[in-house]
Motif scaffolding. Structure first.
Motif, PDB file in Angstrom:
ATOM      1  N   ARG B 110       0.904  -1.125  -0.057  1.00 33.52           N
ATOM      2  CA  ARG B 110       0.066   0.078   0.026  1.00 33.52           C
ATOM      3  C   ARG B 110       0.908   1.223  -0.046  1.00 33.52           C
ATOM      4  N   MET B 111       2.415   1.150  -0.079  1.00 37.50           N
ATOM      5  CA  MET B 111       3.017   2.369  -0.086  1.00 37.50           C
ATOM      6  C   MET B 111       3.403   2.401  -1.752  1.00 37.50           C
ATOM      7  N   THR B 112       3.571   3.741  -1.903  1.00 36.65           N
ATOM      8  CA  THR B 112       4.238   3.961  -3.397  1.00 36.65           C
ATOM      9  C   THR B 112       5.701   3.720  -3.279  1.00 36.65           C
ATOM     10  N   LEU B 113       6.079   3.532  -4.585  1.00 38.16           N
ATOM     11  CA  LEU B 113       7.490   3.199  -4.443  1.00 38.16           C
ATOM     12  C   LEU B 113       8.442   4.448  -4.078  1.00 38.16           C
ATOM     13  N   GLU B 114       8.137   5.520  -4.240  1.00 38.41           N
ATOM     14  CA  GLU B 114       8.659   6.620  -3.541  1.00 38.41           C
ATOM     15  C   GLU B 114       8.704   6.614  -2.147  1.00 38.41           C
ATOM     16  N   GLU B 115       7.629   6.227  -1.500  1.00 39.50           N
ATOM     17  CA  GLU B 115       7.459   5.986  -0.047  1.00 39.50           C
ATOM     18  C   GLU B 115       8.366   5.035   0.453  1.00 39.50           C
ATOM     19  N   LEU B 116       8.201   4.007  -0.280  1.00 38.77           N
ATOM     20  CA  LEU B 116       9.019   2.940  -0.043  1.00 38.77           C
ATOM     21  C   LEU B 116      10.670   2.918  -0.090  1.00 38.77           C
ATOM     22  N   ALA B 117      11.192   3.625  -0.942  1.00 45.64           N
ATOM     23  CA  ALA B 117      12.499   3.824  -1.349  1.00 45.64           C
ATOM     24  C   ALA B 117      12.874   4.869  -0.355  1.00 45.64           C
ATOM     25  N   ALA B 118      12.048   5.898   0.263  1.00 43.98           N
ATOM     26  CA  ALA B 118      12.339   7.078   1.059  1.00 43.98           C
ATOM     27  C   ALA B 118      12.208   6.685   2.528  1.00 43.98           C
ATOM     28  N   ALA B 170      17.979  -0.116   0.711  1.00 39.44           N
ATOM     29  CA  ALA B 170      19.324  -0.535   1.313  1.00 39.44           C
ATOM     30  C   ALA B 170      20.343   0.534   1.133  1.00 39.44           C
ATOM     31  N   LEU B 171      20.260   1.070   0.138  1.00 37.35           N
ATOM     32  CA  LEU B 171      21.430   1.851  -0.416  1.00 37.35           C
ATOM     33  C   LEU B 171      21.129   3.175   0.116  1.00 37.35           C
ATOM     34  N   SER B 172      19.776   3.631   0.377  1.00 42.40           N
ATOM     35  CA  SER B 172      19.246   5.037   0.599  1.00 42.40           C
ATOM     36  C   SER B 172      20.151   5.942   1.530  1.00 42.40           C
ATOM     37  N   LEU B 173      20.662   5.202   2.674  1.00 45.07           N
ATOM     38  CA  LEU B 173      21.260   5.913   3.597  1.00 45.07           C
ATOM     39  C   LEU B 173      22.865   5.868   3.392  1.00 45.07           C
ATOM     40  N   SER B 174      23.309   5.593   2.185  1.00 45.79           N
ATOM     41  CA  SER B 174      24.640   5.471   1.811  1.00 45.79           C
ATOM     42  C   SER B 174      25.480   4.627   2.933  1.00 45.79           C
ATOM     43  N   PRO B 175      24.971   3.160   3.015  1.00 43.14           N
ATOM     44  CA  PRO B 175      25.829   2.370   4.128  1.00 43.14           C
ATOM     45  C   PRO B 175      26.906   1.901   3.634  1.00 43.14           C
ATOM     46  N   GLU B 176      27.631   1.235   4.589  1.00 39.24           N
ATOM     47  CA  GLU B 176      28.942   0.697   4.227  1.00 39.24           C
ATOM     48  C   GLU B 176      29.040  -0.820   4.063  1.00 39.24           C
ATOM     49  N   PHE B 177      27.921  -1.249   4.892  1.00 46.61           N
ATOM     50  CA  PHE B 177      27.749  -2.642   4.889  1.00 46.61           C
ATOM     51  C   PHE B 177      26.497  -3.122   4.558  1.00 46.61           C
ATOM     52  N   ILE B 178      26.467  -4.064   3.635  1.00 48.32           N
ATOM     53  CA  ILE B 178      25.002  -4.633   3.183  1.00 48.32           C
ATOM     54  C   ILE B 178      24.992  -6.180   3.452  1.00 48.32           C
ATOM     55  N   VAL B 179      24.075  -6.745   3.987  1.00 46.62           N
ATOM     56  CA  VAL B 179      23.812  -8.140   4.161  1.00 46.62           C
ATOM     57  C   VAL B 179      23.027  -8.423   3.157  1.00 46.62           C
ATOM     58  N   CYS B 180      22.915  -9.208   2.118  1.00 44.57           N
ATOM     59  CA  CYS B 180      22.391 -10.046   1.329  1.00 44.57           C
ATOM     60  C   CYS B 180      21.797 -11.304   1.564  1.00 44.57           C
ATOM     61  N   ASP B 181      20.608 -11.409   2.221  1.00 45.97           N
ATOM     62  CA  ASP B 181      20.077 -12.525   2.899  1.00 45.97           C
ATOM     63  C   ASP B 181      19.358 -13.430   1.449  1.00 45.97           C
ATOM     64  N   GLU B 182      19.838 -14.287   0.982  1.00 42.64           N
ATOM     65  CA  GLU B 182      19.324 -14.894  -0.242  1.00 42.64           C
ATOM     66  C   GLU B 182      18.454 -13.892  -1.241  1.00 42.64           C
ATOM     67  N   ALA B 183      19.396 -12.785  -1.665  1.00 41.04           N
ATOM     68  CA  ALA B 183      18.838 -11.801  -2.310  1.00 41.04           C
ATOM     69  C   ALA B 183      18.564 -12.127  -3.647  1.00 41.04           C
ATOM     70  N   VAL B 184      18.808 -13.305  -4.053  1.00 38.41           N
ATOM     71  CA  VAL B 184      18.775 -13.659  -5.581  1.00 38.41           C
ATOM     72  C   VAL B 184      17.800 -14.670  -5.734  1.00 38.41           C
ATOM     73  N   SER B 185      17.872 -15.694  -4.418  1.00 40.50           N
ATOM     74  CA  SER B 185      17.324 -16.919  -4.448  1.00 40.50           C
ATOM     75  C   SER B 185      15.771 -16.925  -5.229  1.00 40.50           C
ATOM     76  N   ALA B 186      15.075 -16.060  -4.787  1.00 41.80           N
ATOM     77  CA  ALA B 186      13.451 -16.026  -5.449  1.00 41.80           C
ATOM     78  C   ALA B 186      13.407 -15.477  -6.948  1.00 41.80           C
ATOM     79  N   LEU B 187      14.421 -15.298  -7.502  1.00 40.25           N
ATOM     80  CA  LEU B 187      14.551 -14.684  -8.891  1.00 40.25           C
ATOM     81  C   LEU B 187      14.844 -15.718 -10.080  1.00 40.25           C
ATOM     82  N   ASP B 188      14.133 -15.424 -11.139  1.00 42.58           N
ATOM     83  CA  ASP B 188      14.283 -16.389 -12.251  1.00 42.58           C
ATOM     84  C   ASP B 188      15.772 -16.137 -12.562  1.00 42.58           C
ATOM     85  N   VAL B 189      16.510 -17.049 -13.173  1.00 41.47           N
ATOM     86  CA  VAL B 189      17.880 -17.228 -13.798  1.00 41.47           C
ATOM     87  C   VAL B 189      18.319 -16.104 -14.665  1.00 41.47           C
ATOM     88  N   SER B 190      17.334 -15.533 -15.421  1.00 35.44           N
ATOM     89  CA  SER B 190      17.945 -14.378 -16.379  1.00 35.44           C
ATOM     90  C   SER B 190      17.966 -13.314 -15.551  1.00 35.44           C
TER      91      SER B 190
END
Lengths: 327, 338
Positions: B110-118, B170-190
């Motif tokens: 129910r949030m717009t993409l702008e709200e989500l990213a911000a 995840a990038l919005s606050l210019s972090p140094e450290f990012i944890v990718c928890d199975e970040a690509v597992s739910a995606l199609d191979v391409s």
């Protein structure tokens, strides 16, 4: 191994789901496939490419209406599309059995697994409860469930994912079906368990001389088990070949892209090749070849005309205008 | 592991959950993460692999103090997260972000993409509305989302685009450290390939450090510089990527790596398939956690749990027999066509 006659013949299958307020979702757009006796056929494709809908239609599990099905599905010459309810019940499980993707959700959670497998068996064979139990136990041992006797009376939640998948396989095999449809049988499992299940499926196929259709998005799984491969994209078969030829020499740009974009244990580069863009929405497929917006070799003809199959040998084709020129 | 160039260091991190036993009121203890220590260097991709239920996700949550660890400490740039006040922790959290597994479940529909990213910007009180909007547009460009979509909703996006949005968040606050928890597992191979390339590009551009958690070994091998292997809540082996694949020391790592199929019909599995499944966390065994499935186990393994030992060159393994076994994996050679 695949010298037998044609067992399952899908001709011009189309499946559409009408949507309120907009055009229909065309999930399957003219699929022709044949499965011979004893053959193992791999079906690869990404989500929404129509691979599951195609084989759910074979089992007549796609509810129609609302879905609109066209074409013929011949099992030993009999059209599955015209079967009555009673005929379908006889066919399902007995002649064609299916293993579903989620071993967690396709078992009844409030019924002991042994009871579920006995239920399947007694539906098709006139056995007493006792005989059925013995046969079911035998299959539990065949799919290598350790400590089968005590696991027999467990509820699904008491079993691990790998064991649940073995129960599903035992249930699918117990009536000795001629065709086994395995829809993403190892996707939900860990690699070590996946390796066990794939080995088991391969062994059981040879032992029972079954035809197997393996539906998956994972090319590595296909390479392990399939003799022939059909690649699906946007509800069509875009390429079909023997597994060896397909992996060594793909003809369709989509297949080439798929093979290249998967990192393998041998990948050394720090960048993956990729297929640009997104999977098309089945409710509004692009004109011409459905793959052209993502295809690096797209020419004008691809944007205008849907490509016909071009054959490069018996049962080896690619549906691409430029097949054979590019690669 | 004396190395001063680390960004985050875990020391003896342990997380125990107390759960009610199904057979009555007796409560049981489940040690999801058991005495794990390692550090992640600035600018590297640290891959963490293991089968489901081995404690990977609990580990990163305790490492970011999203859940409270039972014991142990986590040093982020030299400061112990477990000794910080909430206010200090909030500050540090700007620099540590997570990309979650399922882009379908991790975005509020129910949030717009702008709200989500911000949203992270708003929570951390970054600038006014106009500045947040400008930053959001910047982020959309960085992750390759069309800026026209900014007023749209998540259902309008495909799976890959959703994951791009999660990365933007995840990038919005210019972090140094990012944890990718199975970040690509739910995606199609391409789509998976696109996202992996994006993550690596962003790392180069922004000097990020990743903890990359996945059960997909091929993907972990592709992205990581160093890899840690977890089993049953413990870190059983840790080494640089090539070192790990070339000189396996732990039998579990060997079993795990040899189970990965190749996309090649001529490939023949030459190695014994590991039998059995991960034992129950509720009934911990004495000795080495792997001994019930290990083909090389002997009496010592059933009695004494092995320590994580240093084998030189940054290669660590927790196995009594490490170094004595011949565990070579021929991933480089093409099997003869059969």
């Amino acid at each position: 191994m695949s010298d037998g006659g044609v067992l399952l013949d899908i001709r011009g299958l189309r499946v559409r789901f009408p949507m309120r307020g907009r055009g229909p979702v065309c999930a399957v757009n003219g699929v022709d496939l044949t499965l011979r006796k004893g053959e193992s056929l791999g079906i690869v494709g990404e989500s929404g490419c129509g691979k599951s809908v195609t084989f759910s239609s074979v089992m007549r599990l796609v509810q129609s209406p609302p879905a609109v099905l066209e074409g013929e599905i011949l099992l030993d010459g009999r059209d599955v599309m015209r079967m009555s309810g009673a005929e379908l019940r006889r066919m399902r499980g007995k002649e064609i059995a299916m293993i579903f993707q989620e071993p967690m959700t396709s078992l009844n959670p409030v019924m002991r697994v042994g009871k579920q497998i006995i239920e399947t068996l007694r539906l098709h064979e006139s056995l007493s409860e006792k005989q059925a139990e013995e046969k079911a136990l035998e299959y539990f041992q065949m799919v290598e469930i350790p400590d089968a006797r005590s696991r027999f009376w467990c509820y699904p939640h008491q079993l691990s994912g790998g064991l649940r998948q073995r129960v599903m396989i035992a249930m699918a095999l117990i009536c000795n079906p001629r065709v086994l449809l395995a829809d993403e049988p190892t996707t939900a499992l860990d690699v070590t368990i996946q390796a066990q299940i794939l080995e088991l499926l391969g062994r059981l196929r040879r032992k029972n001389d079954m035809s197997v259709v393996l539906i998956t998005h994972d090319l590595c799984v296909i390479a392990q088990l399939a003799e022939r491969v059909a690649v699906f994209y946007a509800g069509r078969v875009v390429e079909e070949a023997s597994a060896g030829e397909l992996f060594a020499n793909p003809m369709h740009p989509y297949t080439m892209g798929l093979l290249r974009c998967v990192p393998t244990m041998r990948t050394v580069s720090r960048r993956l090749d990729m297929i640009e863009g997104n999977i098309p929405d089945p409710a509004c497929l692009p004109a011409g070849c459905a793959f052209h917006p993502r295809c690096p070799f797209a020419a004008d003809v691809c944007r205008e005309q849907a490509p016909e199959k071009r054959f490069f040998g018996e049962r080896r084709f690619a549906a691409c205008h430029r097949a054979g020129e590019v690669g | 592991m004396a190395d001063n160039d680390y960004l985050i260091r875990l020391e003896g991190l342990t997380k125990t959950f107390s759960i009610n036993s199904s057979r009555g009121f007796r409560s049981a203890r489940l040690t999801a993460v058991n005495d794990v220590s390692f550090d992640i260097r600035r600018g590297e991709v640290f891959g963490l692999v293991g089968e489901s239920g081995c404690g990977k996700s609990t580990l990163y949550k305790a490492a970011l103090r999203l859940i409270e660890a039972s014991s142990g400490s986590v040093y982020y740039q030299g400061r112990n997260l477990y000794e910080m006040s909430f206010r200090e922790l909030m500050k540090v959290r700007r620099e540590m972000q997570v990309v979650f597994q399922d882009p379908y479940d991790s975005l509020n529909p129910r949030m717009t993409l702008e709200e989500l990213a911000a949203e992270p910007l708003r929570i951390h009180k970054y600038g006014g509305r106009a500045r947040r909007l400008a930053r959001t547009e910047e982020l959309f460009a960085a992750v390759g989302l069309p800026v026209q979509l900014i007023k749209g909703y998540p259902h309008q996006l495909s799976g890959g685009q959703r994951q791009r949005l999660c990365i933007a968040r995840a990038l919005s606050l210019s972090p140094e450290f990012i944890v990718c928890d199975e970040a690509v597992s739910a995606l199609d191979v391409s789509i998976q390939a696109q996202i992996l390339n994006l993550l690596l590009d962003l790392k180069e551009q922004m000097g990020l450090t990743y903890l990359f958690i996945s059960h997909n070994l091929s993907v972990v091998r592709f992205v990581s510089d160093r890899i840690g292997v977890m089993y049953f809540g413990r870190l059983v082996e840790l080494a640089g990527k090539d070192e790990l694949f070339d000189h396996i020391l732990h039998p579990y790592t060997y079993a795990l790596l040899s189970a990965v199929p190749e996309p090649d019909p001529g490939w023949i599995r030459k190695y014994a398939v590991l039998q059995g499944s991960v034992p129950s966390m509720l009934r911990p065994q004495a000795g080495c956690v792997f001994h019930s499935r290990c083909p090389h186990g002997d009496r010592l393994c059933t009695q004494t749990p092995p320590e994580l030992r240093d084998f030189g060159g940054g290669h660590y393994a927790a196995c009594h027999k490490a170094g004595e076994l011949n565990l070579s994996l021929d991933t480089g050679c093409l099997a003869e066509k059969g």
